[in-house]
Design an enzyme around this catalytic site. Structure first.
Site, short mmCIF file in Angstrom:
data_model
loop_
_atom_site.label_atom_id
_atom_site.label_comp_id
_atom_site.label_asym_id
_atom_site.label_seq_id
_atom_site.Cartn_x
_atom_site.Cartn_y
_atom_site.Cartn_z
CE LYS A 18 -9.75 5.92 6.01
NZ LYS A 18 -9.70 5.39 4.70
CE LYS B 168 -8.08 10.44 -0.86
NZ LYS B 168 -6.83 9.82 -1.12
CE LYS C 293 -1.20 7.56 3.09
NZ LYS C 293 -0.71 6.38 2.47
P1 AMP Z 1 -4.04 3.73 0.91
O1 AMP Z 1 -2.98 4.23 1.81
O2 AMP Z 1 -5.30 4.53 0.95
O3 AMP Z 1 -3.51 3.45 -0.48
O4 AMP Z 1 -4.50 2.33 1.50
C1 AMP Z 1 -3.78 1.15 1.28
C2 AMP Z 1 -4.51 -0.03 1.87
O5 AMP Z 1 -4.62 0.11 3.30
C3 AMP Z 1 -5.96 -0.21 1.37
O6 AMP Z 1 -6.22 -1.59 1.19
C4 AMP Z 1 -6.79 0.34 2.48
O7 AMP Z 1 -8.08 -0.21 2.53
C5 AMP Z 1 -5.97 -0.04 3.71
N1 AMP Z 1 -6.22 0.88 4.84
C6 AMP Z 1 -6.02 2.22 4.87
N2 AMP Z 1 -6.36 2.73 6.08
C7 AMP Z 1 -6.79 1.67 6.84
C8 AMP Z 1 -7.26 1.54 8.18
N3 AMP Z 1 -7.37 2.59 9.00
N4 AMP Z 1 -7.59 0.30 8.61
C9 AMP Z 1 -7.48 -0.78 7.80
N5 AMP Z 1 -7.04 -0.72 6.53
C10 AMP Z 1 -6.69 0.49 6.04
#
Ligand code: AMP
Ligand code: TRP
Length: 326
Positions: free
Chosen positions: A194, A111, A197
């Site tokens: 990975k 970030k 969004k």
């Molecule tokens: P965030 O949108 O970063 O707040 O992520 C929310 C949750 O989704 C967290 O537990 C992340 O580890 C999980 N997460 C985000 N991207 C992925 C992905 N590509 N595969 C699996 N889990 C994900």
């Protein structure tokens, strides 16, 4: 009953990776644990947010939790900023955290790179101590998350032990729960990255609110590996392994079962079935999502905040006593 805590930032639309890596685990575990599912809005503001969009996103994330099947009669669903003890404990944990420990976090480094022009904010650096506070406030036993949060959880465990050593046993050391397959869902157009969004290419991810037919096309277009074997091997066959992880998570069939089912089938047939599975999942998910009005969601968040607050206040009393500030 043991306690489970997890949360997601309200910062834009969620995708299939968030659902599979995090939320789908929550619904599976909610019968076994006392659960708290938080919309972590004070985490979201570590990067600039538009207030109007943030307000909407907070309700939308809670709506996703509900549509995914979290039962608000059993689990506590709430908004982080409604329980001020999170930031209070976050501050206290900062005082036992080394700057170098925070600078080591890969999410921070990624970030920080995005904020090249003006440099990363202090909130981005201190993000993991607020996350540790979220977890410790409720004496959490388990935290189900995707793979990318494991490093933050390791730091949380370290800080827990350090606090307990410095000030006497106060907090429970939490365990991390990640899926065996699906903890890291990869981009559909590039299995080395990975699913995220923030990707430039909308074909790389499936948003939970994508039109089902659009999602169908994205799966059909997903890259595959060079041979035509449907086998799970993330190192050598990253693309098909990723699709198998998605298939398994949405169908509740194990990867092994799927390998047997598709032993003599082509990538084309496999992708057609997966595309239909994803489209059906989205159709059903979105129908449930639309059922919850803003009013209903707000009511659930208010009730959740009261319950969480009562638990957090109790913990803070103990923390303050052990610290020697009262
Ligand atoms: P965030 O949108 O970063 O707040 O992520 C929310 C949750 O989704 C967290 O537990 C992340 O580890 C999980 N997460 C985000 N991207 C992925 C992905 N590509 N595969 C699996 N889990 C994900
Ligand atoms: N940092 C997590 C993410 O980016 C979100 C989060 C904040 C969280 N506090 C938490 C996850 C506590 C689990 C437990 O996805």
């Amino acid at each position: 009953m043991k306690t489970l805590f997890s949360g997601i930032k309200p910062s834009g639309d969620l995708h299939l990776g968030n659902y599979i890596g995090a939320i789908s685990q929550w619904t599976a575990l909610q019968e076994k644990y006392k659960c708290l599912f938080c919309v972590v809005d004070y985490h979201a503001i570590t990067v600039k947010q538009d207030p109007k969009a943030l307000r909407k996103s907070i309700l939308d994330i809670a709506r996703v939790y509900l549509a995914a099947g979290i039962n608000p009669k059993k689990a506590i669903i709430f908004q982080q900023s409604d329980v001020s003890e999170h930031t209070e404990l976050g501050w206290i944990l900062n005082t036992i955290t080394k700057v170098a420990e925070l600078e080591k976090m890969t999410q921070y480094k990624d970030k920080a790179r995005d904020e090249k022009k003006e440099g990363p904010g202090a909130g981005l650096l201190n993000y993991p101590t607020l996350m540790a506070a979220d977890i410790l406030l409720y004496h959490t036993d388990v935290v189900p998350v995707g793979h990318d949060q494991m490093q933050h959880l390791e730091l949380t465990r370290l800080l827990t032990k350090r606090f307990n050593t410095n000030y006497g046993t106060t907090f429970t050391v939490p365990e991390t729960i990640v899926r065996k397959e699906g903890a890291r869902i990869m981009a559909l157009d590039n299995p080395a990255k990975k699913m995220s969004k923030s990707s430039q290419s909308p074909n790389s991810y499936i948003a939970l609110l994508d039109e089902p037919m659009v999602a169908h096309k994205k799966i059909k277009r997903a890259v595959t590996d060079s041979d035509n074997k449907i086998k799970y091997d993330p190192d050598k066959k990253a693309a098909i392994s990723n699709l198998l992880a998605i298939y398994s998570a949405l169908s509740n069939k194990s990867v092994k079962e799927l390998e047997i089912l598709y032993e003599d089938k082509s990538y084309g047939e496999f992708k057609e079935d997966l595309a239909n599975l994803v489209a059906n999942f989205l159709t059903e998910f979105q129908a449930r999502y639309k059922k919850y009005s803003d009013k209903e969601v707000k009511k659930i968040l208010n009730k959740g905040a009261k319950e969480a607050k009562a638990m957090a206040e109790k913990t803070m009393k103990l923390v303050k006593k052990n610290l020697g500030v009262n």
